[in-house]
Design a protein around this motif. Structure first.
Motif, PDB file in Angstrom:
ATOM      1  N   GLY A 152       4.168  -3.470 -10.838  1.00  0.00           N
ATOM      2  CA  GLY A 152       2.909  -3.166 -11.165  1.00  0.00           C
ATOM      3  C   GLY A 152       2.584  -1.866 -10.278  1.00  0.00           C
ATOM      4  O   GLY A 152       2.954  -1.810  -9.146  1.00  0.00           O
ATOM      5  N   GLU A 153       1.352  -1.263 -10.765  1.00  0.00           N
ATOM      6  CA  GLU A 153       0.693  -0.219 -10.019  1.00  0.00           C
ATOM      7  C   GLU A 153      -0.760  -0.458  -9.871  1.00  0.00           C
ATOM      8  O   GLU A 153      -1.251  -0.759 -11.178  1.00  0.00           O
ATOM      9  N   TYR A 154      -1.637  -0.262  -8.894  1.00  0.00           N
ATOM     10  CA  TYR A 154      -2.862  -0.667  -8.889  1.00  0.00           C
ATOM     11  C   TYR A 154      -3.640   0.185  -7.824  1.00  0.00           C
ATOM     12  O   TYR A 154      -3.137   0.987  -6.945  1.00  0.00           O
ATOM     13  N   LEU A 155      -4.647   0.206  -8.067  1.00  0.00           N
ATOM     14  CA  LEU A 155      -5.839   0.867  -7.234  1.00  0.00           C
ATOM     15  C   LEU A 155      -6.896   0.037  -7.103  1.00  0.00           C
ATOM     16  O   LEU A 155      -7.778  -0.492  -7.842  1.00  0.00           O
ATOM     17  N   PHE A 156      -7.137  -0.163  -5.723  1.00  0.00           N
ATOM     18  CA  PHE A 156      -8.246  -1.216  -5.180  1.00  0.00           C
ATOM     19  C   PHE A 156      -9.490  -0.448  -4.570  1.00  0.00           C
ATOM     20  O   PHE A 156      -9.115   0.345  -3.675  1.00  0.00           O
ATOM     21  N   VAL A 157     -10.610  -0.632  -4.759  1.00  0.00           N
ATOM     22  CA  VAL A 157     -11.758   0.062  -4.110  1.00  0.00           C
ATOM     23  C   VAL A 157     -12.398  -1.142  -3.529  1.00  0.00           C
ATOM     24  O   VAL A 157     -13.137  -1.957  -4.477  1.00  0.00           O
ATOM     25  N   VAL A 177     -14.829  -5.952  -4.749  1.00  0.00           N
ATOM     26  CA  VAL A 177     -13.444  -5.562  -5.096  1.00  0.00           C
ATOM     27  C   VAL A 177     -13.371  -4.916  -6.701  1.00  0.00           C
ATOM     28  O   VAL A 177     -13.784  -5.583  -7.653  1.00  0.00           O
ATOM     29  N   LEU A 178     -13.081  -3.528  -6.614  1.00  0.00           N
ATOM     30  CA  LEU A 178     -12.763  -2.903  -8.110  1.00  0.00           C
ATOM     31  C   LEU A 178     -11.397  -2.783  -8.090  1.00  0.00           C
ATOM     32  O   LEU A 178     -10.961  -2.096  -7.273  1.00  0.00           O
ATOM     33  N   GLU A 179     -10.590  -3.549  -9.117  1.00  0.00           N
ATOM     34  CA  GLU A 179      -9.132  -3.370  -9.268  1.00  0.00           C
ATOM     35  C   GLU A 179      -8.888  -2.923 -10.434  1.00  0.00           C
ATOM     36  O   GLU A 179      -9.177  -3.473 -11.349  1.00  0.00           O
ATOM     37  N   PHE A 180      -8.194  -1.501 -10.296  1.00  0.00           N
ATOM     38  CA  PHE A 180      -7.827  -0.920 -11.584  1.00  0.00           C
ATOM     39  C   PHE A 180      -6.330  -1.174 -11.936  1.00  0.00           C
ATOM     40  O   PHE A 180      -5.381  -1.191 -10.859  1.00  0.00           O
ATOM     41  N   LEU A 181      -5.823  -1.817 -13.017  1.00  0.00           N
ATOM     42  CA  LEU A 181      -4.523  -2.263 -13.460  1.00  0.00           C
ATOM     43  C   LEU A 181      -3.986  -1.135 -14.261  1.00  0.00           C
ATOM     44  O   LEU A 181      -4.789  -0.583 -15.052  1.00  0.00           O
ATOM     45  N   ASP A 182      -2.675  -1.098 -14.234  1.00  0.00           N
ATOM     46  CA  ASP A 182      -2.123  -0.290 -15.574  1.00  0.00           C
ATOM     47  C   ASP A 182      -2.308  -1.209 -16.742  1.00  0.00           C
ATOM     48  O   ASP A 182      -1.505  -2.173 -17.038  1.00  0.00           O
ATOM     49  N   SER A 183      -3.219  -0.847 -17.542  1.00  0.00           N
ATOM     50  CA  SER A 183      -3.707  -1.812 -18.614  1.00  0.00           C
ATOM     51  C   SER A 183      -2.589  -1.740 -19.522  1.00  0.00           C
ATOM     52  O   SER A 183      -2.323  -2.960 -20.155  1.00  0.00           O
ATOM     53  N   LYS A 184      -1.806  -0.852 -19.886  1.00  0.00           N
ATOM     54  CA  LYS A 184      -0.771  -0.790 -20.960  1.00  0.00           C
ATOM     55  C   LYS A 184       0.429  -1.750 -20.570  1.00  0.00           C
ATOM     56  O   LYS A 184       0.685  -2.747 -21.285  1.00  0.00           O
ATOM     57  N   ALA A 198       0.850  -1.222   0.096  1.00  0.00           N
ATOM     58  CA  ALA A 198       0.091   0.015   0.043  1.00  0.00           C
ATOM     59  C   ALA A 198       0.922   1.268  -0.131  1.00  0.00           C
ATOM     60  O   ALA A 198       1.683   1.412   0.744  1.00  0.00           O
ATOM     61  N   LYS A 199       0.491   2.084  -0.971  1.00  0.00           N
ATOM     62  CA  LYS A 199       1.268   3.411  -0.848  1.00  0.00           C
ATOM     63  C   LYS A 199       0.189   4.422  -0.081  1.00  0.00           C
ATOM     64  O   LYS A 199       0.963   5.438   0.543  1.00  0.00           O
ATOM     65  N   GLU A 200      -1.057   4.389  -0.255  1.00  0.00           N
ATOM     66  CA  GLU A 200      -1.890   5.303   0.172  1.00  0.00           C
ATOM     67  C   GLU A 200      -3.264   4.575   0.552  1.00  0.00           C
ATOM     68  O   GLU A 200      -3.639   3.757  -0.293  1.00  0.00           O
ATOM     69  N   VAL A 201      -3.796   4.845   1.752  1.00  0.00           N
ATOM     70  CA  VAL A 201      -5.160   4.280   1.918  1.00  0.00           C
ATOM     71  C   VAL A 201      -6.046   5.188   2.552  1.00  0.00           C
ATOM     72  O   VAL A 201      -5.813   6.205   3.249  1.00  0.00           O
ATOM     73  N   VAL A 206     -10.152   2.761  -0.043  1.00  0.00           N
ATOM     74  CA  VAL A 206      -9.353   2.755  -1.574  1.00  0.00           C
ATOM     75  C   VAL A 206      -7.950   2.602  -1.108  1.00  0.00           C
ATOM     76  O   VAL A 206      -7.329   3.327  -0.283  1.00  0.00           O
ATOM     77  N   VAL A 207      -7.431   1.865  -2.023  1.00  0.00           N
ATOM     78  CA  VAL A 207      -5.784   1.254  -1.754  1.00  0.00           C
ATOM     79  C   VAL A 207      -5.144   1.547  -2.953  1.00  0.00           C
ATOM     80  O   VAL A 207      -5.533   0.991  -3.901  1.00  0.00           O
ATOM     81  N   TRP A 208      -4.224   2.459  -3.144  1.00  0.00           N
ATOM     82  CA  TRP A 208      -3.220   2.687  -4.156  1.00  0.00           C
ATOM     83  C   TRP A 208      -1.897   1.792  -3.762  1.00  0.00           C
ATOM     84  O   TRP A 208      -1.323   1.951  -2.469  1.00  0.00           O
ATOM     85  N   ALA A 209      -1.702   1.132  -4.566  1.00  0.00           N
ATOM     86  CA  ALA A 209      -0.618   0.003  -4.150  1.00  0.00           C
ATOM     87  C   ALA A 209       0.355  -0.161  -5.351  1.00  0.00           C
ATOM     88  O   ALA A 209       0.137   0.099  -6.440  1.00  0.00           O
ATOM     89  N   THR A 210       1.497  -0.917  -5.071  1.00  0.00           N
ATOM     90  CA  THR A 210       2.345  -1.384  -6.061  1.00  0.00           C
ATOM     91  C   THR A 210       2.654  -2.609  -5.754  1.00  0.00           C
ATOM     92  O   THR A 210       2.373  -3.188  -4.698  1.00  0.00           O
TER      93      THR A 210
END
Length: 162
Positions: free
Chosen positions: A109-114, A127-134, A69-72, A82-86
């Motif tokens: 990788g880098e992610y954002l979990f809701v 769980v809504l998981e945003f991934l770095d799609s590219k 977790a980088k930020e919660v 919400v968790v911004w993570a690597t």
């Protein structure tokens, strides 16, 4: 002092360290949905059984997939965290090959979990998981495919030699 919601969300991302299906499932409601975003990745939502199979498949190729977790952000009003993570992959040695340098096997990788929680905050409903799609498509996808191919080749060699 952190909320139960906050603690549950952090336990979920910590479960990637060992890819423990049991830990993931113990944190989710029976009807939990795991949604991967953005939609351009074309990954269908996963119920608990599908998510467990997804993690089990990853565990065949990796020793772990530590997520940090980088930020919660803990929202009592929306009952969400919400968790911004690597992350960094730890592929199993037996599925790696020398055609890819060792440092490239350690995908970052880098992610954002809701996380949407149940009323108690002890279980995750969604769980809504945003991934770095590219980067997921261009780097992680090919690494996973190569690891799967190496695993299949190794298993085929074992079958032939027996």
């Amino acid at each position: 002092m952190t909320s139960t919601r906050h603690q549950t969300a952090l336990h979920f991302i910590q479960a990637f360290e060992t890819l423990s299906v049991d830990t993931f499932l113990s944190l989710q409601t029976p009807t939990c949905q795991h949604i991967f975003a953005p939609a351009s990745l074309s990954v269908p939502p996963k119920n608990n059984a599908a998510f467990a199979a997804h993690i089990a498949g990853i565990k065949q190729l990796m020793e772990g997939f530590p997520v940090t977790a980088k930020e919660v952000i803990d929202s009592q009003g929306s009952n969400q965290v919400v968790v911004w993570a690597t992350s960094e992959t730890r592929f199993r040695d037996e599925v790696k090959d020398t055609g890819i340098p060792e440092d490239e096997w350690a995908y970052k990788g880098e992610y954002l979990f809701v996380f949407t929680m149940d009323e108690s905050g002890e279980k995750i409903e969604r769980v809504l998981e945003f991934l770095d799609s590219k980067k997921t498509k261009d780097t992680l996808g090919p690494l996973m495919a190569r690891a799967r191919g190496n695993k299949a080749r190794i298993e085929g060699d074992k079958f032939v030699s027996n």
